[in-house]
Design a protein around this motif. Structure first.
Motif, PDB file in Angstrom:
ATOM      1  N   VAL A  14       0.790  -1.233   0.000  1.00  0.00           N
ATOM      2  CA  VAL A  14       0.000   0.000   0.000  1.00  0.00           C
ATOM      3  C   VAL A  14       0.823   1.286   0.000  1.00  0.00           C
ATOM      4  CG1 VAL A  14      -1.920  -1.166   1.136  1.00  0.00           C
ATOM      5  CG2 VAL A  14      -0.279   0.119   2.532  1.00  0.00           C
ATOM      6  N   VAL A  15       2.134   1.214   0.236  1.00  0.00           N
ATOM      7  CA  VAL A  15       2.957   2.429   0.269  1.00  0.00           C
ATOM      8  C   VAL A  15       4.009   2.349  -0.826  1.00  0.00           C
ATOM      9  CG1 VAL A  15       4.478   3.908   1.634  1.00  0.00           C
ATOM     10  CG2 VAL A  15       2.621   2.659   2.770  1.00  0.00           C
ATOM     11  N   HIS A  16       3.973   3.341  -1.739  1.00  0.00           N
ATOM     12  CA  HIS A  16       4.903   3.367  -2.869  1.00  0.00           C
ATOM     13  C   HIS A  16       5.641   4.698  -2.900  1.00  0.00           C
ATOM     14  CE1 HIS A  16       1.166   1.097  -4.307  1.00  0.00           C
ATOM     15  NE2 HIS A  16       2.038   0.181  -3.931  1.00  0.00           N
ATOM     16  N   ASP A  17       6.798   4.705  -3.507  1.00  0.00           N
ATOM     17  CA  ASP A  17       7.550   5.952  -3.660  1.00  0.00           C
ATOM     18  C   ASP A  17       6.667   7.011  -4.322  1.00  0.00           C
ATOM     19  OD1 ASP A  17       9.724   4.634  -2.630  1.00  0.00           O
ATOM     20  OD2 ASP A  17      10.852   4.534  -4.506  1.00  0.00           O
ATOM     21  N   GLY A  18       6.741   8.239  -3.794  1.00  0.00           N
ATOM     22  CA  GLY A  18       5.987   9.346  -4.358  1.00  0.00           C
ATOM     23  C   GLY A  18       4.563   9.462  -3.869  1.00  0.00           C
ATOM     24  N   ARG A  44      10.718   6.584  -0.616  1.00  0.00           N
ATOM     25  CA  ARG A  44      11.258   7.919  -0.842  1.00  0.00           C
ATOM     26  C   ARG A  44      10.204   8.825  -1.488  1.00  0.00           C
ATOM     27  NH1 ARG A  44      14.250   6.301   2.258  1.00  0.00           N
ATOM     28  NH2 ARG A  44      16.531   6.150   2.213  1.00  0.00           N
ATOM     29  N   ASP A  45      10.442  10.134  -1.371  1.00  0.00           N
ATOM     30  CA  ASP A  45       9.622  11.179  -2.015  1.00  0.00           C
ATOM     31  C   ASP A  45       8.169  11.145  -1.558  1.00  0.00           C
ATOM     32  OD1 ASP A  45      11.803  12.137  -3.554  1.00  0.00           O
ATOM     33  OD2 ASP A  45      11.504  10.513  -4.986  1.00  0.00           O
ATOM     34  N   LEU A  46       7.939  10.782  -0.306  1.00  0.00           N
ATOM     35  CA  LEU A  46       6.577  10.737   0.209  1.00  0.00           C
ATOM     36  C   LEU A  46       6.103  12.126   0.611  1.00  0.00           C
ATOM     37  CD1 LEU A  46       6.792   7.619   2.572  1.00  0.00           C
ATOM     38  CD2 LEU A  46       6.061   7.690   0.172  1.00  0.00           C
ATOM     39  N   THR A  47       4.829  12.393   0.379  1.00  0.00           N
ATOM     40  CA  THR A  47       4.166  13.532   1.003  1.00  0.00           C
ATOM     41  C   THR A  47       3.486  12.982   2.248  1.00  0.00           C
ATOM     42  OG1 THR A  47       3.799  14.725  -1.069  1.00  0.00           O
ATOM     43  CG2 THR A  47       2.350  15.265   0.775  1.00  0.00           C
ATOM     44  N   LEU A  48       3.987  13.361   3.401  1.00  0.00           N
ATOM     45  CA  LEU A  48       3.459  12.856   4.661  1.00  0.00           C
ATOM     46  C   LEU A  48       2.397  13.817   5.183  1.00  0.00           C
ATOM     47  CD1 LEU A  48       6.728  11.692   6.466  1.00  0.00           C
ATOM     48  CD2 LEU A  48       5.045  10.275   5.249  1.00  0.00           C
ATOM     49  N   VAL A  49       1.268  13.273   5.570  1.00  0.00           N
ATOM     50  CA  VAL A  49       0.139  14.059   6.053  1.00  0.00           C
ATOM     51  C   VAL A  49      -0.175  13.614   7.479  1.00  0.00           C
ATOM     52  CG1 VAL A  49      -2.277  14.655   5.672  1.00  0.00           C
ATOM     53  CG2 VAL A  49      -0.792  14.183   3.706  1.00  0.00           C
ATOM     54  N   ARG A  50      -0.346  14.581   8.377  1.00  0.00           N
ATOM     55  CA  ARG A  50      -0.703  14.227   9.756  1.00  0.00           C
ATOM     56  C   ARG A  50      -1.144  15.488  10.499  1.00  0.00           C
ATOM     57  NH1 ARG A  50      -0.523  10.635  13.894  1.00  0.00           N
ATOM     58  NH2 ARG A  50       0.379  11.334  15.847  1.00  0.00           N
ATOM     59  N   MET A  51      -2.181  15.339  11.325  1.00  0.00           N
ATOM     60  CA  MET A  51      -2.637  16.489  12.095  1.00  0.00           C
ATOM     61  C   MET A  51      -1.595  16.932  13.107  1.00  0.00           C
ATOM     62  SD  MET A  51      -6.714  15.858  12.709  1.00  0.00           S
ATOM     63  CE  MET A  51      -6.822  17.323  13.734  1.00  0.00           C
ATOM     64  N   ALA A  63      14.995   9.813   8.194  1.00  0.00           N
ATOM     65  CA  ALA A  63      15.430   8.677   7.388  1.00  0.00           C
ATOM     66  C   ALA A  63      15.396   8.976   5.890  1.00  0.00           C
ATOM     67  CB  ALA A  63      14.552   7.464   7.686  1.00  0.00           C
ATOM     68  N   GLY A  64      14.964  10.168   5.522  1.00  0.00           N
ATOM     69  CA  GLY A  64      14.968  10.561   4.115  1.00  0.00           C
ATOM     70  C   GLY A  64      13.767  10.095   3.324  1.00  0.00           C
ATOM     71  N   CYS A  65      12.678   9.728   4.008  1.00  0.00           N
ATOM     72  CA  CYS A  65      11.499   9.217   3.314  1.00  0.00           C
ATOM     73  C   CYS A  65      10.621  10.309   2.721  1.00  0.00           C
ATOM     74  CB  CYS A  65      10.650   8.377   4.273  1.00  0.00           C
ATOM     75  SG  CYS A  65      11.484   6.923   4.942  1.00  0.00           S
ATOM     76  N   ALA A  66      10.711  11.524   3.257  1.00  0.00           N
ATOM     77  CA  ALA A  66       9.721  12.558   2.931  1.00  0.00           C
ATOM     78  C   ALA A  66      10.305  13.668   2.073  1.00  0.00           C
ATOM     79  CB  ALA A  66       9.150  13.158   4.210  1.00  0.00           C
ATOM     80  N   ARG A  67       9.461  14.177   1.173  1.00  0.00           N
ATOM     81  CA  ARG A  67       9.816  15.391   0.439  1.00  0.00           C
ATOM     82  C   ARG A  67       8.919  16.556   0.839  1.00  0.00           C
ATOM     83  NH1 ARG A  67       6.560  17.392  -3.208  1.00  0.00           N
ATOM     84  NH2 ARG A  67       4.836  16.159  -4.042  1.00  0.00           N
ATOM     85  N   ALA A 155     -10.175  19.120  -0.233  1.00  0.00           N
ATOM     86  CA  ALA A 155     -10.322  17.796   0.383  1.00  0.00           C
ATOM     87  C   ALA A 155      -8.976  17.088   0.426  1.00  0.00           C
ATOM     88  CB  ALA A 155     -11.330  16.965  -0.400  1.00  0.00           C
ATOM     89  N   LEU A 156      -8.803  16.261   1.443  1.00  0.00           N
ATOM     90  CA  LEU A 156      -7.623  15.408   1.556  1.00  0.00           C
ATOM     91  C   LEU A 156      -8.006  13.993   1.147  1.00  0.00           C
ATOM     92  CD1 LEU A 156      -5.620  16.174   4.839  1.00  0.00           C
ATOM     93  CD2 LEU A 156      -4.689  15.875   2.543  1.00  0.00           C
ATOM     94  N   ASN A 157      -7.348  13.481   0.132  1.00  0.00           N
ATOM     95  CA  ASN A 157      -7.545  12.101  -0.303  1.00  0.00           C
ATOM     96  C   ASN A 157      -6.183  11.427  -0.447  1.00  0.00           C
ATOM     97  OD1 ASN A 157     -10.111  13.600  -1.928  1.00  0.00           O
ATOM     98  ND2 ASN A 157     -10.577  11.672  -0.885  1.00  0.00           N
ATOM     99  N   PRO A 158      -5.612  10.976   0.658  1.00  0.00           N
ATOM    100  CA  PRO A 158      -4.285  10.344   0.585  1.00  0.00           C
ATOM    101  C   PRO A 158      -4.301   9.113  -0.313  1.00  0.00           C
ATOM    102  CG  PRO A 158      -4.936  10.775   2.875  1.00  0.00           C
ATOM    103  CD  PRO A 158      -6.148  10.989   2.024  1.00  0.00           C
ATOM    104  N   ASP A 159      -3.154   8.813  -0.886  1.00  0.00           N
ATOM    105  CA  ASP A 159      -3.030   7.532  -1.573  1.00  0.00           C
ATOM    106  C   ASP A 159      -3.213   6.402  -0.570  1.00  0.00           C
ATOM    107  OD1 ASP A 159      -2.324   8.408  -4.301  1.00  0.00           O
ATOM    108  OD2 ASP A 159      -0.531   9.197  -3.325  1.00  0.00           O
ATOM    109  N   THR A 160      -2.626   6.577   0.608  1.00  0.00           N
ATOM    110  CA  THR A 160      -2.723   5.561   1.654  1.00  0.00           C
ATOM    111  C   THR A 160      -2.892   6.216   3.007  1.00  0.00           C
ATOM    112  OG1 THR A 160      -1.327   4.001   0.431  1.00  0.00           O
ATOM    113  CG2 THR A 160      -1.534   3.641   2.803  1.00  0.00           C
ATOM    114  N   THR A 161      -3.797   5.693   3.802  1.00  0.00           N
ATOM    115  CA  THR A 161      -3.896   6.050   5.213  1.00  0.00           C
ATOM    116  C   THR A 161      -3.522   4.836   6.045  1.00  0.00           C
ATOM    117  OG1 THR A 161      -5.556   7.805   5.041  1.00  0.00           O
ATOM    118  CG2 THR A 161      -5.492   6.583   7.102  1.00  0.00           C
ATOM    119  N   ILE A 162      -2.725   5.075   7.088  1.00  0.00           N
ATOM    120  CA  ILE A 162      -2.335   4.016   8.022  1.00  0.00           C
ATOM    121  C   ILE A 162      -2.750   4.447   9.418  1.00  0.00           C
ATOM    122  CG2 ILE A 162      -0.429   2.690   9.003  1.00  0.00           C
ATOM    123  CD1 ILE A 162       1.122   3.209   6.403  1.00  0.00           C
TER     124      ILE A 162
END
Length: 277
Positions: A14-18, A44-51, A63-67, A155-162
């Protein structure tokens, strides 16, 4: 019906680069184990979303996961700053980090709009702040009925929510109780979802105030005991306050952080949630 997978297989699916990825959980049920698996898999190159970005996003950023980070508050709760977050913004280490800041109400309403299939949310927030001047995703609109000036956010529509929860049954129905934050809205807004749980049980028992995410609304479920540590899971374990205190020194120093990554994440020498007791 949600499928039951191992944590590694679930994250790999469920989690892919970008991707745009939301790891939600407010005060407790923060999905640390899933975040550490994302690091191990080298996303890599993730857009991380969190309140409320806290330690898990400090770790992912370091760790270099986020852009990019889309958020409404960031810090080590009760302790101070997130030093890996600050280093990425101020110094571009390990990679430059773009930020998009909202209010808590703005973020929550964005999830609600995404879960509702709407293009944007409307609220009375942001009045008296300078956030609209710095964020093009905050717009003023006029109510067509009253003429009142309101605020619109997309609206927020993430590719993946965990998210993390207490229990799931073999059909992938998830039960969560305590402070549920935006678990439901974030999962329903996403294209894909992963719920890590403390345990998979034969049957979910009714609990006062509990919320059920039905299996048809969840993509995959993975069993991850202590998967929210060092945050807490109501009914299972308490918050590890010593861990939050200790993180300040680890996150402050690049070498100490690298050592922590090697020992705790890549060598997997700690608990599923990423810390020792």
């Amino acid at each position: 019906m949600a499928r039951i997978l191992s944590l590694a297989d679930a994250v790999g699916e469920v989690v892919h680069d970008g991707d745009t990825v939301a790891l939600e959980g407010f005060t407790h049920l923060i999905p640390f184990a899933a975040g550490h698996e994302i690091i191990r898999q080298g996303r890599r190159d993730l857009t991380l979303v969190r309140m409320t970005p806290d330690l898990i996003y400090d770790q992912l950023i370091g760790a270099g996961c986020a852009r990019k980070l889309v958020f409404s508050w960031g810090g080590n709760p009760g302790v101070g700053s997130l030093h890996r977050f600050r280093d990425a913004v101020q110094n571009g280490w390990p990679v430059p980090l773009e930020i998009e800041e909202h209010s808590h109400a703005g973020m929550a309403n964005r999830y609600v709009a995404g879960a509702s299939g709407l293009p944007f949310a409307v609220l009375r927030g942001y009045t008296g702040t300078d956030l609209p001047a710095h964020n093009p995703n905050i717009k003023q609109i006029t109510c067509p009925f009253t003429g009142e000036t309101l605020t619109a956010v997309p609206a927020l529509n993430p590719d993946t929510t965990i998210v993390h929860a207490q229990q799931a049954d073999p059909a992938g129905n998830v039960q969560v109780w305590g402070i549920t934050g935006v678990h439901k809205e974030a999962v329903l807004a996403a294209k894909r979802s992963l719920v890590t749980v403390e345990e998979i049980v034969d049957e979910l028992r009714p609990r006062p105030g509990a919320m059920v995410l039905p299996g048809w609304a969840v993509t995959v479920v993975a069993e991850a005991p202590r998967g929210a540590h060092p945050s807490y899971a109501q009914g299972y374990y308490d918050r590890d306050n010593d861990y939050y205190q200790a993180w300040d020194a680890i996150g402050r120093d690049r070498d100490a952080f690298r050592d922590w990554l090697t020992e705790t994440v890549f060598n997997n020498t700690a608990t599923a949630g990423g810390g020792t007791r």
